[in-house]
Motif scaffolding. Sequence first.
Motif, PDB file in Angstrom:
ATOM      1  N   UNK A  91       0.845  -1.202   0.000  1.00 50.90           N
ATOM      2  CA  UNK A  91       0.000   0.000   0.000  1.00 50.90           C
ATOM      3  C   UNK A  91       0.881   1.254   0.000  1.00 50.90           C
ATOM      4  N   UNK A  92       1.992   1.229   0.751  1.00 54.60           N
ATOM      5  CA  UNK A  92       2.884   2.398   0.804  1.00 54.60           C
ATOM      6  C   UNK A  92       3.528   2.640  -0.553  1.00 54.60           C
ATOM      7  N   UNK A  93       4.110   1.588  -1.127  1.00 57.43           N
ATOM      8  CA  UNK A  93       4.888   1.804  -2.348  1.00 57.43           C
ATOM      9  C   UNK A  93       3.991   2.060  -3.560  1.00 57.43           C
ATOM     10  N   UNK A  94       2.723   1.637  -3.508  1.00 62.86           N
ATOM     11  CA  UNK A  94       1.803   1.898  -4.625  1.00 62.86           C
ATOM     12  C   UNK A  94       0.898   3.106  -4.376  1.00 62.86           C
ATOM     13  N   UNK A  95       1.171   3.856  -3.317  1.00 57.41           N
ATOM     14  CA  UNK A  95       0.355   5.029  -2.962  1.00 57.41           C
ATOM     15  C   UNK A  95      -1.107   4.625  -2.802  1.00 57.41           C
ATOM     16  N   UNK A 121      -7.953 -11.204 -10.887  1.00 55.95           N
ATOM     17  CA  UNK A 121      -8.071 -10.112 -11.855  1.00 55.95           C
ATOM     18  C   UNK A 121      -8.376  -8.821 -11.094  1.00 55.95           C
ATOM     19  N   UNK A 122      -8.175  -7.702 -11.764  1.00 58.66           N
ATOM     20  CA  UNK A 122      -8.483  -6.415 -11.121  1.00 58.66           C
ATOM     21  C   UNK A 122      -9.979  -6.329 -10.788  1.00 58.66           C
ATOM     22  N   UNK A 123     -10.819  -6.883 -11.667  1.00 62.13           N
ATOM     23  CA  UNK A 123     -12.265  -6.872 -11.392  1.00 62.13           C
ATOM     24  C   UNK A 123     -12.579  -7.663 -10.123  1.00 62.13           C
ATOM     25  N   UNK A 124     -11.925  -8.813  -9.992  1.00 66.51           N
ATOM     26  CA  UNK A 124     -12.167  -9.644  -8.814  1.00 66.51           C
ATOM     27  C   UNK A 124     -11.685  -8.937  -7.544  1.00 66.51           C
ATOM     28  N   UNK A 125     -10.537  -8.265  -7.659  1.00 68.19           N
ATOM     29  CA  UNK A 125     -10.037  -7.508  -6.502  1.00 68.19           C
ATOM     30  C   UNK A 125     -11.042  -6.422  -6.117  1.00 68.19           C
ATOM     31  N   UNK A 126     -11.556  -5.710  -7.118  1.00 67.82           N
ATOM     32  CA  UNK A 126     -12.529  -4.652  -6.821  1.00 67.82           C
ATOM     33  C   UNK A 126     -13.788  -5.221  -6.151  1.00 67.82           C
ATOM     34  N   UNK A 127     -14.207  -6.423  -6.599  1.00 65.57           N
ATOM     35  CA  UNK A 127     -15.387  -7.036  -5.990  1.00 65.57           C
ATOM     36  C   UNK A 127     -15.093  -7.392  -4.536  1.00 65.57           C
ATOM     37  N   UNK A 129     -13.015  -5.938  -2.565  1.00 60.73           N
ATOM     38  CA  UNK A 129     -12.816  -4.731  -1.750  1.00 60.73           C
ATOM     39  C   UNK A 129     -14.065  -3.847  -1.723  1.00 60.73           C
ATOM     40  N   UNK A 130     -15.162  -4.320  -2.334  1.00 67.41           N
ATOM     41  CA  UNK A 130     -16.326  -3.461  -2.521  1.00 67.41           C
ATOM     42  C   UNK A 130     -16.965  -3.017  -1.207  1.00 67.41           C
ATOM     43  N   UNK A 131     -16.657  -3.699  -0.127  1.00 69.76           N
ATOM     44  CA  UNK A 131     -17.226  -3.324   1.163  1.00 69.76           C
ATOM     45  C   UNK A 131     -16.366  -2.339   1.940  1.00 69.76           C
ATOM     46  N   UNK A 136     -10.518   9.055  -0.784  1.00 69.00           N
ATOM     47  CA  UNK A 136      -9.361   9.814  -1.281  1.00 69.00           C
ATOM     48  C   UNK A 136      -8.833   9.284  -2.601  1.00 69.00           C
ATOM     49  N   UNK A 137      -8.518   8.002  -2.646  1.00 64.47           N
ATOM     50  CA  UNK A 137      -7.620   7.520  -3.700  1.00 64.47           C
ATOM     51  C   UNK A 137      -8.290   7.296  -5.044  1.00 64.47           C
ATOM     52  N   UNK A 138      -9.608   7.079  -5.074  1.00 66.05           N
ATOM     53  CA  UNK A 138     -10.226   6.650  -6.318  1.00 66.05           C
ATOM     54  C   UNK A 138      -9.984   5.175  -6.584  1.00 66.05           C
ATOM     55  N   UNK A 139      -9.383   4.495  -5.633  1.00 66.80           N
ATOM     56  CA  UNK A 139      -9.236   3.020  -5.617  1.00 66.80           C
ATOM     57  C   UNK A 139      -8.166   2.459  -6.554  1.00 66.80           C
ATOM     58  N   UNK A 140      -7.777   3.222  -7.579  1.00 66.53           N
ATOM     59  CA  UNK A 140      -6.880   2.636  -8.584  1.00 66.53           C
ATOM     60  C   UNK A 140      -5.590   2.126  -7.945  1.00 66.53           C
ATOM     61  N   UNK A 141      -4.967   2.969  -7.123  1.00 63.90           N
ATOM     62  CA  UNK A 141      -3.691   2.560  -6.517  1.00 63.90           C
ATOM     63  C   UNK A 141      -3.890   1.477  -5.456  1.00 63.90           C
ATOM     64  N   UNK A 142      -5.099   1.450  -4.870  1.00 65.34           N
ATOM     65  CA  UNK A 142      -5.374   0.376  -3.902  1.00 65.34           C
ATOM     66  C   UNK A 142      -5.385  -0.963  -4.635  1.00 65.34           C
ATOM     67  N   UNK A 143      -6.029  -0.984  -5.802  1.00 60.77           N
ATOM     68  CA  UNK A 143      -6.052  -2.224  -6.589  1.00 60.77           C
ATOM     69  C   UNK A 143      -4.626  -2.582  -7.020  1.00 60.77           C
ATOM     70  N   UNK A 144      -3.844  -1.572  -7.390  1.00 54.97           N
ATOM     71  CA  UNK A 144      -2.422  -1.821  -7.719  1.00 54.97           C
ATOM     72  C   UNK A 144      -1.718  -2.509  -6.540  1.00 54.97           C
ATOM     73  N   UNK A 145      -1.926  -1.976  -5.354  1.00 54.83           N
ATOM     74  CA  UNK A 145      -1.252  -2.497  -4.158  1.00 54.83           C
ATOM     75  C   UNK A 145      -1.666  -3.943  -3.890  1.00 54.83           C
TER      76      UNK A 145
END
Lengths: 156, 282
Positions: A91-95, A121-127, A129-131, A136-145
């Motif tokens: 999470x730190x290195x991917x902001x 997959x990124x879609x599966x990760x988003x599902x 983390x959906x809860x 702040x982040x818009x989630x993109x970097x969270x999915x990266x992390x």
Amino acid sequence: MREINLVINGSDVQATVADRLLLSDFIRDDQRLTGTHVGCEHGYCGSCTVLLDGASVRSCLTLAVQTDGHVIETVESLAVGADLHPIQEAFRSNHGLQCGFCTPGLLMTTLELARENRDCSRDEIRERLAGNLCRCTGYHQIVDAVQAVLRTGLSR
Amino acid sequence: MSVLIPATLAQALSALDDAPSSMVLAGGTDAMVEINGGHRRPDSVIAVGRLAELRTWTHDVISATLRIGAAVTYAELEADQFRRWVPALSQAARTVGSPQIRHAATLGGNVATCSPAGDGLPALSALDAIVHLVSITGQRSVPFAEFMVGPKRTSLRPGELIEAITVPVFAGWQGYAKVGVRNAMVISNAGACLAVDDEGGVRLALGSVGPTIIRCSQAEAFAATVVDHGQRAVSEADAVEFGRVAASEARPIDDHRSTADYRRHAIAVLSRRLLRRAFPNG
């Protein structure tokens, strides 16, 4: 009031609590583990996510007395002193955070997923983390992390 | 507020008999929100979510039925075997809340709360589920359609607990679809479940568009005249008409989450899509 015995972050804990006490308040106020954040107390935001017997749950929708005889893991179980856990490092290195309020819940949800030890997959990760809401982040970097940690694994 | 965590079903029933006004707590994903918000202030709570007797399920191959204990969670209902046995209920399970909610939320809790927006309920209606109730004096079984009598109103009697729900295991196609403002953590604005039973009947049940879950007898009768089971086919025009008839059977209202017009439109679209998924040819 009643006595409960449980394991929190690997340590045996014995406590006397009111029946009405929420697990989130027990963790924060009684156990002084303030890494678990309480955002909404409606079960909506996911900031209070902890693992109960390995499964992610809302600590604000759980009564402390319901955890008698069970195992709780909070965000404090991750780092060892200043040594960040691989999920925290990802999470730190991917902001994957800005203000950090939602981060403890996201880290614990990610820990549950990472223990399944498979790529997603990124879609599966988003599902998964959906809860957990992050404003702040818009989630993109969270999915990266999360993707990074699923690929590198949990070994330090 | 006192909380009892009984070790056995018998203890739970005895406690409920002593104090019939007790709040029964299962996964807590509805009940705890009401307690936290101060909307309900129960003096006594009986937490049944971990009772072993309510945490089991039985698949009876001979009768082709599945009996699901009331405290089986939505996370469990997402799993592979339920996806094979009751695909619509399993799909509905996957749309409930978020992973953290599904780890706690139970099928029995959803049935007890009996909100018209309860995601598991259209599947139970379409499948003609049986709700098994138990009290200290005995047991009775009630068809789901008779169990749900209004918005959050059930025919549960004082001292009764939901023990299990039985659904048939059909060989045909079934699915659940809903509309909400996002995919997770959303109360549906309109939902529909379609199931093809073993006699070839098309069943359709609607959620969030009436005081109870609505079975669409007219749309079902129309489908019987237009679908081709052998070819798994229905024409697009007939599917559109099926959706129109279903929408005419909905009884939606305007509220803070949506409008009656939008809900009716959504039902027409969802019903048409589900019929086309069940009969993709033609």
